[in-house]
Scaffold this active site. Structure first.
Site, PDB file in Angstrom:
ATOM      1  N   LEU A   1     -70.732 -40.496 -21.689  1.00 24.73           N
ATOM      2  CA  LEU A   1     -71.951 -40.238 -20.914  1.00 24.73           C
ATOM      3  C   LEU A   1     -73.006 -39.455 -21.695  1.00 24.73           C
ATOM      4  O   LEU A   1     -73.915 -38.885 -21.108  1.00 24.73           O
ATOM      5  CB  LEU A   1     -71.633 -39.540 -19.573  1.00 24.73           C
ATOM      6  CG  LEU A   1     -70.725 -40.340 -18.623  1.00 24.73           C
ATOM      7  CD1 LEU A   1     -70.507 -39.550 -17.323  1.00 24.73           C
ATOM      8  CD2 LEU A   1     -71.314 -41.713 -18.302  1.00 24.73           C
TER       9      LEU A   1
ATOM     10  N   ALA B   1     -69.479 -48.444 -27.488  1.00 28.55           N
ATOM     11  CA  ALA B   1     -69.876 -47.050 -27.704  1.00 28.55           C
ATOM     12  C   ALA B   1     -70.178 -46.794 -29.182  1.00 28.55           C
ATOM     13  O   ALA B   1     -69.319 -47.022 -30.032  1.00 28.55           O
ATOM     14  CB  ALA B   1     -68.744 -46.131 -27.249  1.00 28.55           C
TER      15      ALA B   1
ATOM     16  N   TYR C   1     -77.117 -47.000 -40.160  1.00 31.39           N
ATOM     17  CA  TYR C   1     -76.631 -47.608 -38.912  1.00 31.39           C
ATOM     18  C   TYR C   1     -76.031 -48.987 -39.199  1.00 31.39           C
ATOM     19  O   TYR C   1     -74.891 -49.288 -38.800  1.00 31.39           O
ATOM     20  CB  TYR C   1     -77.775 -47.724 -37.902  1.00 31.39           C
ATOM     21  CG  TYR C   1     -77.425 -48.596 -36.725  1.00 31.39           C
ATOM     22  CD1 TYR C   1     -76.402 -48.237 -35.856  1.00 31.39           C
ATOM     23  CD2 TYR C   1     -78.101 -49.801 -36.501  1.00 31.39           C
ATOM     24  CE1 TYR C   1     -76.063 -49.057 -34.786  1.00 31.39           C
ATOM     25  CE2 TYR C   1     -77.762 -50.612 -35.443  1.00 31.39           C
ATOM     26  CZ  TYR C   1     -76.743 -50.244 -34.589  1.00 31.39           C
ATOM     27  OH  TYR C   1     -76.402 -51.058 -33.548  1.00 31.39           O
TER      28      TYR C   1
ATOM     29  N   THR D   1     -74.679 -55.843 -35.098  1.00 27.10           N
ATOM     30  CA  THR D   1     -76.137 -55.791 -35.152  1.00 27.10           C
ATOM     31  C   THR D   1     -76.733 -56.637 -36.268  1.00 27.10           C
ATOM     32  O   THR D   1     -76.105 -56.800 -37.336  1.00 27.10           O
ATOM     33  CB  THR D   1     -76.589 -54.332 -35.369  1.00 27.10           C
ATOM     34  OG1 THR D   1     -78.001 -54.309 -35.629  1.00 27.10           O
ATOM     35  CG2 THR D   1     -75.899 -53.690 -36.555  1.00 27.10           C
TER      36      THR D   1
ATOM     37  N   ARG E   1     -89.921 -60.284 -34.107  1.00 26.69           N
ATOM     38  CA  ARG E   1     -88.524 -60.034 -33.759  1.00 26.69           C
ATOM     39  C   ARG E   1     -88.031 -61.097 -32.774  1.00 26.69           C
ATOM     40  O   ARG E   1     -88.815 -61.734 -32.077  1.00 26.69           O
ATOM     41  CB  ARG E   1     -88.360 -58.651 -33.106  1.00 26.69           C
ATOM     42  CG  ARG E   1     -88.626 -57.488 -34.036  1.00 26.69           C
ATOM     43  CD  ARG E   1     -87.517 -57.359 -35.078  1.00 26.69           C
ATOM     44  NE  ARG E   1     -87.737 -56.228 -35.979  1.00 26.69           N
ATOM     45  CZ  ARG E   1     -88.462 -56.296 -37.102  1.00 26.69           C
ATOM     46  NH1 ARG E   1     -89.044 -57.425 -37.459  1.00 26.69           N
ATOM     47  NH2 ARG E   1     -88.591 -55.227 -37.877  1.00 26.69           N
TER      48      ARG E   1
END
Ligand code: UFG
Length: 338
Positions: free
Chosen positions: A34, A75, A142, A118, A222
């Protein structure tokens, strides 16, 4: 009916996948700390375990408490810019958490794993559209962290028989057309919600990051893909794994690109509001054009986008934000959860 563990299931993409699973009758356990996720994004009646993926003992308990048919792992830290300020945190957290979940899954005999990956794996691509044979050369920590996560899953496959699907998303956007879920990041960094917030007077004016790219109108292009179409891709690849299918890697996008200016025009047309904006410099690390080839995903899973139009993506995103000006209204909840 099957039972799945969804890490990050209270976050943006994860929550839409949870909804799609629950709606078709599957049982879901959401595991989320969370920090970015929202309790209110977890459907009523769905079990929510609030836990940190660094906590291996807690993960083992979760796998001991339920027998899962598969794991969907969302996550992660996911901000490209932040990853370039704190690369080691991104590499460490995203890789280690993936390893922790995969290790707990393998030890529990749960050998089906879907990873949220990704387009950042491809960095500055040599050609578009980008297919799965394109060179993997992340331009951000990332992207690197997700590439390392994919590679960890490859090794778990070779040695332990874990079968994994990695979905390399292009630009996830839009919201549940039923209005139950939406996009609520803090901070928000994505173009479509920022443009909508600016139009609604809920956020500052938008800054267009560069108008001197080698594109028809000078702004970046994009591939915006509806979050429900992304959800559908997850269900299809998990179903293939459950049917005994091998590990797979797919690019997930609409296969068509829109410029920043086209997005602004669409938000203005769909909402009937002006998007206050100004022109700013380029954002470091932004490639001019990122568009997916979704041919492999279509051919092997039968996937096809149900919401390919930018209008529908913007309309659903706007509807949710207009109905939820404060998002899920739980700012500060993360601190309490921690
Ligand atoms: N943009 C603006 N102004 C803003 C925000 C974005 O002009 O305030 C532009 C960006 O320069 C880019 C486009 O809008 O050209 C889309 O930007 P987003 O930040 O919404 O998305 P990105 O394409 O940068 O990032 C997405 C995913 C990442 C993923 C990346 C792969 O959100 O998780 O694609 O390259 F890593």
């Amino acid at each position: 009916m099957a039972r799945f563990l969804v890490t990050g299931g209270a976050g943006y993409v994860g929550s839409h996948v949870v909804l799609a699973l629950v709606e078709r009758g599957d049982e879901v356990v959401v595991l989320d700390d969370l920090r970015q996720g929202h309790r209110a994004a977890v459907p009523a009646g769905t079990e929510l375990v609030v836990a940190d993926l660094a906590n291996r003992a807690r993960l083992a308990e979760v796998f001991a408490g339920w027998k899962f048919d598969g794991v969907l792992h969302f996550a992660a830290l996911s901000l490209v810019g932040e990853s370039m300020r704190d690369p080691l945190r991104y590499l460490s957290e995203n890789l280690n958490n993936t390893i922790n979940v995969a290790d707990a899954a393998v030890k529990a005999g749960c050998l089906r794993f879907v990873l949220s990956s990704t387009a950042a794996l491809f960095g500055f691509p040599e050609r578009v559209p980008i297919d799965e044979t394109a060179t993997l050369l992340p331009a951000s920590a990332y992207g690197e962290s997700k590439l390392m996560a994919e590679r960890a899953l490859d090794w778990a496959g070779r040695v332990h028989g874990l079968r994994s699907a990695a979905l390399r998303y292009f630009n996830a956007a839009g919201a549940d057309p039923g209005g139950r879920l939406g996009e609520d990041h803090d901070p928000e960094t994505h173009l479509i919600p920022l443009a909508i917030n600016a139009a609604l007077g809920l956020g500052p004016e938008l800054t267009v990051f560069g108008t001197d790219y080698p594109t028809p109108d000078g702004t970046c292009i994009r591939d915006y893909v509806h979050v429900m179409d992304l959800a559908d891709a997850h269900l299809r690849v998990m179903d293939k794994l459950c049917a005994g299918g091998p590990s797979v890697r797919y690019n997930v996008g609409n296969g068509s690109g829109y410029s920043v200016r086209q997005v602004i025009d669409t938000v203005e047309r769909v909402t009937g509001l002006k998007v206050p904006h100004r022109i700013g410099p380029r954002r470091p690390g932004d490639p001019a054009v990122l568009v997916a080839s979704n041919a492999r995903l279509r051919a092997e899973t039968g996937w096809a986008p149900r919401y390919p139009e930018l209008d529908d993506i913007v309309r659903t995103a706007h509807a949710w934000r207009a109905a939820h000006p404060q998002g899920y209204g739980d700012r500060g909840a993360a601190a309490q959860a921690a």
